[in-house]
Motif scaffolding. Structure first.
Motif, PDB file in Angstrom:
ATOM      1  N   ARG A   1       1.009  -1.133  -0.038  1.00 52.47           N
ATOM      2  CA  ARG A   1      -0.038   0.200  -0.008  1.00 52.47           C
ATOM      3  C   ARG A   1       0.995   1.343   0.096  1.00 52.47           C
ATOM      4  O   ARG A   1       0.617   2.358  -0.670  1.00 52.47           O
ATOM      5  CB  ARG A   1      -1.006  -0.070   1.258  1.00 52.47           C
ATOM      6  CG  ARG A   1      -1.908  -0.757   0.952  1.00 52.47           C
ATOM      7  CD  ARG A   1      -2.955  -0.812   2.235  1.00 52.47           C
ATOM      8  NE  ARG A   1      -2.433  -1.752   3.116  1.00 52.47           N
ATOM      9  CZ  ARG A   1      -2.717  -1.508   4.605  1.00 52.47           C
ATOM     10  NH1 ARG A   1      -3.366  -0.447   4.728  1.00 52.47           N
ATOM     11  NH2 ARG A   1      -1.907  -2.394   5.379  1.00 52.47           N
TER      12      ARG A   1
ATOM     13  N   GLU B   1       2.290   1.761  -3.493  1.00 53.88           N
ATOM     14  CA  GLU B   1       1.084   2.227  -4.369  1.00 53.88           C
ATOM     15  C   GLU B   1       0.990   3.760  -4.046  1.00 53.88           C
ATOM     16  O   GLU B   1       0.570   4.295  -4.936  1.00 53.88           O
ATOM     17  CB  GLU B   1      -0.126   1.305  -4.106  1.00 53.88           C
ATOM     18  CG  GLU B   1      -1.213   1.743  -5.166  1.00 53.88           C
ATOM     19  CD  GLU B   1      -2.438   0.772  -4.940  1.00 53.88           C
ATOM     20  OE1 GLU B   1      -3.669   1.327  -4.966  1.00 53.88           O
ATOM     21  OE2 GLU B   1      -2.173  -0.242  -4.344  1.00 53.88           O
ATOM     22  N   ALA B   2       0.755   4.059  -2.746  1.00 51.30           N
ATOM     23  CA  ALA B   2       0.685   5.418  -2.361  1.00 51.30           C
ATOM     24  C   ALA B   2       1.667   6.204  -2.868  1.00 51.30           C
ATOM     25  O   ALA B   2       1.290   7.448  -3.456  1.00 51.30           O
ATOM     26  CB  ALA B   2       0.504   5.594  -0.825  1.00 51.30           C
TER      27      ALA B   2
ATOM     28  N   THR C   1       1.216   6.925  -6.736  1.00 48.97           N
ATOM     29  CA  THR C   1       0.103   7.500  -6.951  1.00 48.97           C
ATOM     30  C   THR C   1       0.313   8.955  -6.716  1.00 48.97           C
ATOM     31  O   THR C   1      -0.008   9.920  -7.470  1.00 48.97           O
ATOM     32  CB  THR C   1      -1.099   7.375  -5.869  1.00 48.97           C
ATOM     33  OG1 THR C   1      -1.401   5.594  -6.310  1.00 48.97           O
ATOM     34  CG2 THR C   1      -2.171   8.178  -6.233  1.00 48.97           C
TER      35      THR C   1
END
Length: 92
Positions: free
Chosen positions: A4, A7-8, A11
């Protein structure tokens, strides 16, 4: 959790609108530098072989390479400094 976080981060990076000056230049320069660094070990081996080949016919070569911690890099330095030894009045 790590997935996560990664991914953050991606992003957040995708949402960036500010470009640091020189980014395009770095994109052109870094691959060339990486290529040069990759070639260095081969170049060092080739130079070491060439230096060793040049030193082998010299009479001092055998005694110098037989000294502890003396190799193809230190032997030429000794020969440059000492030369044929005629500058020294005695062996001492």
């Amino acid at each position: 959790m790590a997935g996560r976080l990664v991914e953050a981060l991606f992003t957040a990076l995708d949402g960036q609108t500010f470009v640091v000056p020189g980014t395009d230049a770095a994109g052109a320069i870094v691959p060339q530098l990486a290529k040069n660094l990759t070639a260095l070990p081969d170049q060092r081996r080739e130079l070491a072989a060439a230096i060793k080949e040049l030193l082998e016919p010299r009479p001092p070569s055998v005694p110098l390479t037989s000294m502890p911690a003396t190799d193809v890099r230190t032997e030429p330095r000794i020969l440059i400094d000492v030369r044929d030894g005629s500058a020294f009045p005695t062996a001492a």
